[in-house]
Each structure stands twice: as C-alpha cells, then as structure tokens.
Scaffold this active site. Sequence first.
Site, PDB file in Angstrom:
ATOM      1  N   CYS A 134       0.825  -1.211   0.000  1.00 27.26           N
ATOM      2  CA  CYS A 134       0.000   0.000   0.000  1.00 27.26           C
ATOM      3  C   CYS A 134       0.860   1.263   0.000  1.00 27.26           C
ATOM      4  O   CYS A 134       1.685   1.464   0.898  1.00 27.26           O
ATOM      5  CB  CYS A 134      -0.923  -0.003   1.224  1.00 27.26           C
ATOM      6  SG  CYS A 134      -1.906   1.502   1.361  1.00 27.26           S
ATOM      7  N   GLU A 166      -5.494   3.607 -10.176  1.00 25.14           N
ATOM      8  CA  GLU A 166      -6.160   2.320  -9.919  1.00 25.14           C
ATOM      9  C   GLU A 166      -7.341   2.145 -10.868  1.00 25.14           C
ATOM     10  O   GLU A 166      -7.638   1.051 -11.340  1.00 25.14           O
ATOM     11  CB  GLU A 166      -6.664   2.258  -8.469  1.00 25.14           C
ATOM     12  CG  GLU A 166      -5.565   2.321  -7.441  1.00 25.14           C
ATOM     13  CD  GLU A 166      -6.142   2.169  -6.037  1.00 25.14           C
ATOM     14  OE1 GLU A 166      -6.284   1.028  -5.572  1.00 25.14           O
ATOM     15  OE2 GLU A 166      -6.464   3.189  -5.414  1.00 25.14           O
ATOM     16  N   ARG A 195       0.061   4.786   3.055  1.00 21.92           N
ATOM     17  CA  ARG A 195       0.084   4.513   4.486  1.00 21.92           C
ATOM     18  C   ARG A 195       0.396   5.697   5.394  1.00 21.92           C
ATOM     19  O   ARG A 195       0.438   5.540   6.611  1.00 21.92           O
ATOM     20  CB  ARG A 195       1.086   3.379   4.764  1.00 21.92           C
ATOM     21  CG  ARG A 195       0.572   2.038   4.351  1.00 21.92           C
ATOM     22  CD  ARG A 195       1.616   0.970   4.566  1.00 21.92           C
ATOM     23  NE  ARG A 195       2.516   0.811   3.431  1.00 21.92           N
ATOM     24  CZ  ARG A 195       3.647   0.140   3.464  1.00 21.92           C
ATOM     25  NH1 ARG A 195       4.070  -0.389   4.588  1.00 21.92           N
ATOM     26  NH2 ARG A 195       4.383   0.015   2.369  1.00 21.92           N
ATOM     27  N   TRP A 250      -9.131   6.035   0.127  1.00 19.01           N
ATOM     28  CA  TRP A 250      -9.679   6.686  -1.058  1.00 19.01           C
ATOM     29  C   TRP A 250      -8.860   6.190  -2.253  1.00 19.01           C
ATOM     30  O   TRP A 250      -7.816   5.556  -2.086  1.00 19.01           O
ATOM     31  CB  TRP A 250      -9.629   8.209  -0.949  1.00 19.01           C
ATOM     32  CG  TRP A 250      -8.270   8.776  -0.636  1.00 19.01           C
ATOM     33  CD1 TRP A 250      -7.228   8.980  -1.504  1.00 19.01           C
ATOM     34  CD2 TRP A 250      -7.808   9.199   0.653  1.00 19.01           C
ATOM     35  NE1 TRP A 250      -6.149   9.504  -0.835  1.00 19.01           N
ATOM     36  CE2 TRP A 250      -6.482   9.656   0.487  1.00 19.01           C
ATOM     37  CE3 TRP A 250      -8.391   9.249   1.925  1.00 19.01           C
ATOM     38  CZ2 TRP A 250      -5.719  10.140   1.554  1.00 19.01           C
ATOM     39  CZ3 TRP A 250      -7.631   9.732   2.973  1.00 19.01           C
ATOM     40  CH2 TRP A 250      -6.315  10.183   2.789  1.00 19.01           C
TER      41      TRP A 250
HETATM   42  N1  ARG Z   1      -7.152  -1.310  -6.795  1.00 22.31           N
HETATM   43  C1  ARG Z   1      -8.395  -1.620  -6.189  1.00 22.31           C
HETATM   44  C2  ARG Z   1      -9.546  -1.102  -7.057  1.00 22.31           C
HETATM   45  O1  ARG Z   1      -9.380  -0.438  -7.969  1.00 22.31           O
HETATM   46  C3  ARG Z   1      -8.523  -1.029  -4.788  1.00 22.31           C
HETATM   47  C4  ARG Z   1      -7.432  -1.378  -3.816  1.00 22.31           C
HETATM   48  C5  ARG Z   1      -7.378  -0.487  -2.605  1.00 22.31           C
HETATM   49  N2  ARG Z   1      -7.132   0.883  -2.995  1.00 22.31           N
HETATM   50  C6  ARG Z   1      -7.151   1.955  -2.165  1.00 22.31           C
HETATM   51  N3  ARG Z   1      -6.964   3.125  -2.699  1.00 22.31           N
HETATM   52  N4  ARG Z   1      -7.352   1.813  -0.870  1.00 22.31           N
HETATM   53  O2  ARG Z   1     -10.672  -1.287  -6.843  1.00 22.31           O
END
Ligand code: ARG
Length: 418
Positions: free
Chosen positions: A98, A275, A101, A270
């Site tokens: 992560c 992602e 953090r 968030w």
């Molecule tokens: N990568 C994943 C998604 O797109 C989420 C993983 C956790 N990501 C976060 N920003 N806490 O759904």
Amino acid sequence: MNTSDTLTEPLAQLRPATTPLYDRPASPPVATDTGRADLAEAEDFVRLHHREHPDQPQPLLTRLLEIRRQIHETGTYRHTSDELAFGARVAWRNSSRCIGRLYWNSLRVLDRRDATTPEGIHQHLIAHLREATNGGRIRPTISVFAPDTPAGPGPRVWNEQLIRYAGHRQSDGSAVGDPAYVDFTELVRTMGWNAPGGPFDVLPLVISTHDTKPQLFDVPADAVLEVPLRHPEHEWFADLGLRWHAVPAISNMRLRIGGIDYPLAPFNGWYMGTEIGARNFVDADRYDLLPLIAARLGLDTGSETTLWRDRALVELNVAVLHSFTEADVKISDHHTESRRFLTHVAKEERAGRSVPADWSWIVPPVSGGITPVFHRYYDQADQRPNFYLDPEARERGRGHCPYADSAPGPTHRGGGSQ
Ligand code: ARG
C-alpha cells in the site's frame, strides 16, 4: 531504560524466547482451522502495544498473564477495543503493497465483533459504506467482525470488495461490465440475483456465517457514491457513459492481530487515480478501453511506435482525476501519493521503524520513473499485525469454488488488482 521491558522479565522465563516479529522470514501465517490464538504472537503484539502506548490502564505484565490464562482456558482471548484499534492501524502500517500509508494512525475502527446474524452484518457493512463515503470526503475506515475461535469460524463476505461491478457474459464470449467478475456474477445469479445486464451494476453481497448458508444482500444505491467520467477538453468523453465508485473497500482479506484471525474486516481508503484509470479501465482482462479511447482521440493505432496506448492512457487518467475532483470526491494522483509515501518512510524511520514495502506494488502503473518511489529499494518483511489474502478467499472473490484443485493466482500485481 524502558520500564515495560523490565516488567516482561518474569514472563521471559515462562515461555521460550521467540524471534521478534520483525526478524521473521516473510511467510504469511496460515489461518488455523482450530481458531486457537497463537500465544507467542499475542504476547509480541501486547508488548508492541504497550511500547507504542505506554499509558495503559493495566500494567503490561498483568495483561500478559491475563491473556495467557484466557488462552489456556478457552483457546483464545479477547482484544480490548484499544488493542483492536491499534492492531488494525498497525496492520495497515505493515501493508507492504500500500502506497497510502501516511495516514495509518487515523484509520477509523468500527468494532463490530458482536454482530452475529447475516442481517446484522449486512446493516453494519452498509453503515460502513455510508460513514466511509461521507459525502465524498472519504474517510479511511475498517469494520472488524467476530474472529475465528475454537467455538467456530467468524463470518465472511465472499465479495472481493463491498462495491464491485458485475460482468455479464455474452453469447459471443465477450462481457458487458467488469470481465473480472463474470464467474462471480454467474454464481450470484444461480443464488437468485436478478442481474440487470448493464456495464455498471453493483453486485450483491454474499454473507456467510458459521451456522448460516451463504445469503445474498443488496447494496442500496444510496449507499454507493459514483462519479460519472468526463474529460476537461474532450466533450465526447462523457458520452462513453463511464463511471466509477468512490470507495474501494476490500472485504476478503483476513486481519491478523496478536495471533487472532478476523476473517471479515473490510477496510477502505480513497482511490489513487491510476487504480481506475490505468488498471480497472485498462487491463486487457478488465474493461480494456484503450483501443476505444484511442479511436475516439483519432490516434494512429496501426503501429506501436505512435504510442497511441500511452496517449490514450494519459487522457483517461486526466478524465478520472478531473471528474472526481469536480464532483468533490476525494482522490489523489500518483505524483502526490508517491511523495506522501516517502514522507511516511522518513517519518517511520524517525520513529525507529522500518517500512516494509513491495516495489512492484508501490511504483504506480503510469509514469513509474518520474515518481520518486521508483528510484530506491525497500525492505520486504512480513510484520504483524497485517492483512492476508488466503487462496480460498481469492477464489471465492472471483466466483470460483474455493475447494477446486486450482493453483492460486499470481501474487504479483500484474496478476492481481487489490
Ligand atoms: N485497486 C483496487 C480497485 O481499484 C482497490 C485497492 C485499494 N485501494 C485503495 N486506494 N485503498 O478497486
């Protein structure tokens, strides 16, 4: 001299010395099917808690003896709410994949250990989504449900995340929606879900407990904040009808604190834009949108050397960040998040702690080399408390029978998406 260390002396004689957690080899603890708490891990955890929070109502030695007695008598022990909150926060701090953090210590911890029925659990999950969403000012939150104990395993949610979009397999083999979830979608259909068949249908939750069969529960639309995507310069972009949910809430990882497993402990932060804009919409086995966006941009897709993929990728990421920001939904970009991560590393080092990190997950999937996290190596260690994704939970989350004789998927981020 640290007084808490002095207090541990008598106990050191009571049990064989264990290697401190931070020196242990990186092997995730396998969830026990007995539900017994691991005494050595429990003691290491309580020592850590007292070392970082010396102002406890109970002296360390008293707590250690109490835990030892509880484990002896019942096979497990109960965390105080303080220990639970600390344990959950440190599990985030120790999550080597992560990048986000820096704010580990402000994780909101909802103690849901007393919820036992699927209906009660469902209500808490929806409450989690509402509290975490907070009208767009997303709050990192975890809900911790009952642990595994010798009396029986704790509850589980089969979904990978509380909010995911269905994938509807078409007769030509293609999918409408998120192809990653076509098997899960088929599974919930056989359980009675009436699938609308659109590209962004929120999947129902599958909740099972020790003494109830898996049951389906809807996620009410008003608990799911979504952002329709548009581009600051290209008006046609909005017509693609793309949207994404505001809160990523992982629901299939086991939280391990002080030798106790909590199989249901959904947590969220968030989003970092990539992602969505570089993985969920881009991976060939997800929405796979680069060819479509490149075509709309009028790019020459006849040769790789035009870098049409890269150009489409950047515009898609611009659209994600722009849309969330304009909608007042918290999101961060990979440059900012990379800098924050290095701030976190420096801060942790000042506190005398090393930061375990997995380079292949920390480096963003876009523009890696122009983010500062790229240009260094990190310690890799399995420090506990932590979150673990068990092979069975991974399989269930994709709608596969966890007991089928299939190899677990790759753990490298190239293969996973969490
Ligand atoms: N990568 C994943 C998604 O797109 C989420 C993983 C956790 N990501 C976060 N920003 N806490 O759904």
